[in-house]
Scaffold this motif. Structure first.
Motif, PDB file in Angstrom:
ATOM      1  N   THR A   8       0.847  -1.186   0.000  1.00 11.02           N
ATOM      2  CA  THR A   8       0.000   0.000   0.000  1.00 11.02           C
ATOM      3  C   THR A   8       0.887   1.242   0.000  1.00 11.02           C
ATOM      4  O   THR A   8       1.753   1.386   0.868  1.00 11.02           O
ATOM      5  CB  THR A   8      -0.905   0.017   1.238  1.00 11.02           C
ATOM      6  OG1 THR A   8      -1.526  -1.265   1.386  1.00 11.02           O
ATOM      7  CG2 THR A   8      -1.956   1.102   1.120  1.00 11.02           C
TER       8      THR A   8
ATOM      9  N   ASN B 203      -6.212  12.187  -0.860  1.00 14.08           N
ATOM     10  CA  ASN B 203      -5.989  10.749  -0.666  1.00 14.08           C
ATOM     11  C   ASN B 203      -6.906   9.859  -1.497  1.00 14.08           C
ATOM     12  O   ASN B 203      -6.920   8.641  -1.300  1.00 14.08           O
ATOM     13  CB  ASN B 203      -6.185  10.393   0.808  1.00 14.08           C
ATOM     14  CG  ASN B 203      -5.005  10.749   1.689  1.00 14.08           C
ATOM     15  OD1 ASN B 203      -4.425   9.896   2.353  1.00 14.08           O
ATOM     16  ND2 ASN B 203      -4.642  12.013   1.721  1.00 14.08           N
TER      17      ASN B 203
ATOM     18  N   VAL C 107      -5.362   6.605  -3.265  1.00 14.57           N
ATOM     19  CA  VAL C 107      -4.978   5.478  -2.412  1.00 14.57           C
ATOM     20  C   VAL C 107      -6.202   4.874  -1.735  1.00 14.57           C
ATOM     21  O   VAL C 107      -6.271   3.652  -1.509  1.00 14.57           O
ATOM     22  CB  VAL C 107      -3.912   5.911  -1.377  1.00 14.57           C
ATOM     23  CG1 VAL C 107      -4.494   6.786  -0.280  1.00 14.57           C
ATOM     24  CG2 VAL C 107      -3.223   4.703  -0.772  1.00 14.57           C
TER      25      VAL C 107
ATOM     26  N   ARG D 225      -7.956   1.907  -3.502  1.00 14.99           N
ATOM     27  CA  ARG D 225      -7.322   0.591  -3.564  1.00 14.99           C
ATOM     28  C   ARG D 225      -8.094  -0.423  -2.721  1.00 14.99           C
ATOM     29  O   ARG D 225      -8.687  -0.097  -1.688  1.00 14.99           O
ATOM     30  CB  ARG D 225      -5.879   0.684  -3.064  1.00 14.99           C
ATOM     31  CG  ARG D 225      -4.938   1.394  -4.013  1.00 14.99           C
ATOM     32  CD  ARG D 225      -3.553   1.525  -3.387  1.00 14.99           C
ATOM     33  NE  ARG D 225      -2.963   0.242  -3.032  1.00 14.99           N
ATOM     34  CZ  ARG D 225      -2.015  -0.382  -3.722  1.00 14.99           C
ATOM     35  NH1 ARG D 225      -1.558   0.169  -4.843  1.00 14.99           N
ATOM     36  NH2 ARG D 225      -1.507  -1.527  -3.303  1.00 14.99           N
TER      37      ARG D 225
END
Length: 544
Positions: free
Chosen positions: A377, A395, A398, A401
């Motif tokens: 990650t 953010n 990310v 994901r």
């Protein structure tokens, strides 16, 4: 003439205290000999003011360029400036071994100062980052001569930040190693490498085993990087002569601290602040909206730090006032509080099923994510060394994901100011038994952008945290503190994941040694959030 113009322009731009009349003289490349015979190269910028105190700066980053300007600026404010290259750097003899020689070399430098005809027995120290390490190393041994310390984005114990959460702060350590290795490069060569995005460093951060990462990043093995991969235990004898926190109660000089909410040393510096307070000192503290290399930080450091020096180094200084705390509250501006942490109302938000977040738990199935260290990650923003990668960022990428869990609250009806320490309790299960937990608090604006506020990561090994009969481990995650206003209409969000690479080295999941691990073990991690296992983030809400 050019030097005078440069210092005048810098002083005006930074709004520095007024200069004294007269001409600054200087003597560069003086050879100060340490007790073991090693020569330490030292520059002296002499103030025209008679019977003036002395400011000592010991640094591994050179004595030319902007540092020359700093020496002149200090001397123009009525203080001698002595700037010395740490051993093994910029002409000084010996080998640079981070923190190891700073106590003895600093003591020897003060002894050398006492033999100079212009030294009047009034000493101050000034500087940021590693320059702060050198201050802490010698401060307890300087006696009553030491009148002031200006500590900017630094700490008495670099070990704490190197192994934040008992994981390895890979990005900061390897980036620093690359920075030190590049200091001898020609200016244009360095600028070209930075413009290309430092591809060798990027490859080094992705390299396994980690014991080869320094060679990839800088072209050769870096001794301290190799040592730090090996000496990972908190009680390792290696660190005994490289950390200085046990001597904090012996420091009696007035201290001012300046740092930023996204600085790599923030949590460690706040521990230093608490230790000074416990010892009966009254340090002042400023925390601004800065990263380790923010331009705004430089302005505050120079302006407030020099004003503090001038006050404490005066011929007949007034008794130091009680140390105050000045905080920048994001979205609300500066605020003065009596001490750190400031008073307030304890509060928490609890993780809920299906990505919810609220004041009370709700029944439902645990959430899960699959963490694969072969595809770790990624970390975005936050407290890293390089200013262009640090701080607040969006953010959303990310959070999209599959290996990141996201828990989001309802829009706020009124503003909420979170000011103080932040921590999380996360109940987790699954495999493998060696894993990391990363928790981040974010602010989601009405456009859906998710801005990181503060975060923390811990490395979990068998036996470190308690496990219940149902296989859930209660993991306590200390997070960065903050001072942040969540505006009305915004939402709180909590991320939970298995890492943040390369800010922290990935956890391979095998328990193998940090430097040599190459085998990767992936696994599914369950996060519980029911009444008996209430995963939550705790903080303090300001009440004034």
């Amino acid at each position: 003439m050019l030097a005078q113009v440069a210092t005048f322009a810098a002083a005006r731009a930074l709004r520095l205290p007024p200069s004294v009349s007269g001409k600054v003289s200087y003597r560069r490349h003086q050879r100060m000999r340490a007790r073991d015979g090693v020569v330490l190269m030292t520059d002296h910028y002499a103030t025209p003011k008679p019977d003036a105190g002395t400011v000592l700066i010991r640094t591994p980053y050179g004595r030319g360029g902007p540092v020359t300007l700093l020496g002149r600026i200090i001397a123009e404010r009525g203080l001698h400036a002595v700037i010395q290259s740490c051993r093994g750097t910029y002409g000084s003899g010996g080998r640079f071994e981070p923190m190891l020689h700073e106590r003895e070399d600093g003591i020897d430098t003060i002894d050398w100062l006492r033999r100079q005809p212009w030294y009047n027995g009034r000493l101050a120290m000034f500087g940021s980052s590693y320059q702060g390490f050198t201050q802490w190393a010698v401060a307890p041994y300087a006696g009553d001569e030491l009148r002031a310390m200006v500590l900017v984005c630094t700490t008495s114990s670099a070990r704490d930040s190197t192994y934040a959460g008992e994981a390895f702060s890979l990005d900061t350590v390897l980036t620093w190693a690359e920075l030190l290795a590049a200091e001898g490069q020609p200016f244009l060569t360095r600028q070209a490498e930075l413009k290309r995005g430092q591809p060798k460093l990027v490859r080094g951060l992705a390299t396994l085993p980690l014991e080869t990462a320094d060679t990839v990043a800088v072209g050769t093995a870096v001794p301290f990087f190799q040592e730090w991969l090996r000496e990972v235990e908190p009680d390792a004898a290696y660190w005994a002569d490289r950390v200085f926190d046990t001597s904090i109660p012996d420091v009696r000089a007035p201290v001012t601290m300046i740092t930023g909410w996204h600085d790599i040393f923030l949590t460690a510096q706040l521990r230093d602040y608490a230790a000074l307070k416990k010892a009966g000192a009254s340090p002042s503290l400023t925390i601004g909206p800065w990263t380790h290399g923010s331009p705004g930080l430089l302005g505050a450091w120079m302006r407030d730090g020099l004003a503090f020096l001038c006050e404490r180094m005066a011929d007949d200084p007034a008794p130091p006032p009680p140390g105050g705390v000045r905080l920048h509250v994001a979205n609300a501006g500066w605020r003065d509080v009596p001490s750190w942490p400031p008073p307030g109302r304890p509060a928490e938000v609890l993780l809920r099923p299906e990505g919810g977040l609220g004041a009370e738990p709700r029944p439902g199935e645990p959430s899960s994510f699959f963490y694969d260290p072969a595809d770790p990650t990624p970390s975005v923003g936050g407290a890293v060394l390089a200013a262009n990668k640090a701080g607040r960022v969006d953010n959303r990428a990310v959070e999209a994901r599959d290996d990141v869990l996201v828990f989001t609250g309802a829009p706020l009806e009124s503003p909420v100011d979170i000011v103080g320490e932040v921590a999380a309790t996360i109940y987790v299960g699954g495999e493998p038994e060696h894993f990391d937990i990363f928790v981040r608090l974010c602010d989601v604006d009405p456009r859906g952008r998710s801005w990181n506020v503060c975060d923390g990561l811990v490395r979990v090994v068998p036996g470190r945290f308690p496990t219940d009969g149902g296989g859930a481990t209660r993991v306590e995650v200390p997070m960065y503190p903050t001072a942040y206003r969540f505006r009305a209409g915004h939402r709180l969000r909590v991320q939970v994941s298995g890492g943040a690479h390369p800010r922290w080295a990935r956890n391979p999941g095998t328990g193998e040694p940090l430097g040599s691990a190459v085998a990767m073990r992936a696994g599914r991690r369950w996060v519980f959030h029911d009444e008996t296992r209430p995963s939550a983030v705790r903080f303090t809400v300001a009440t004034d």
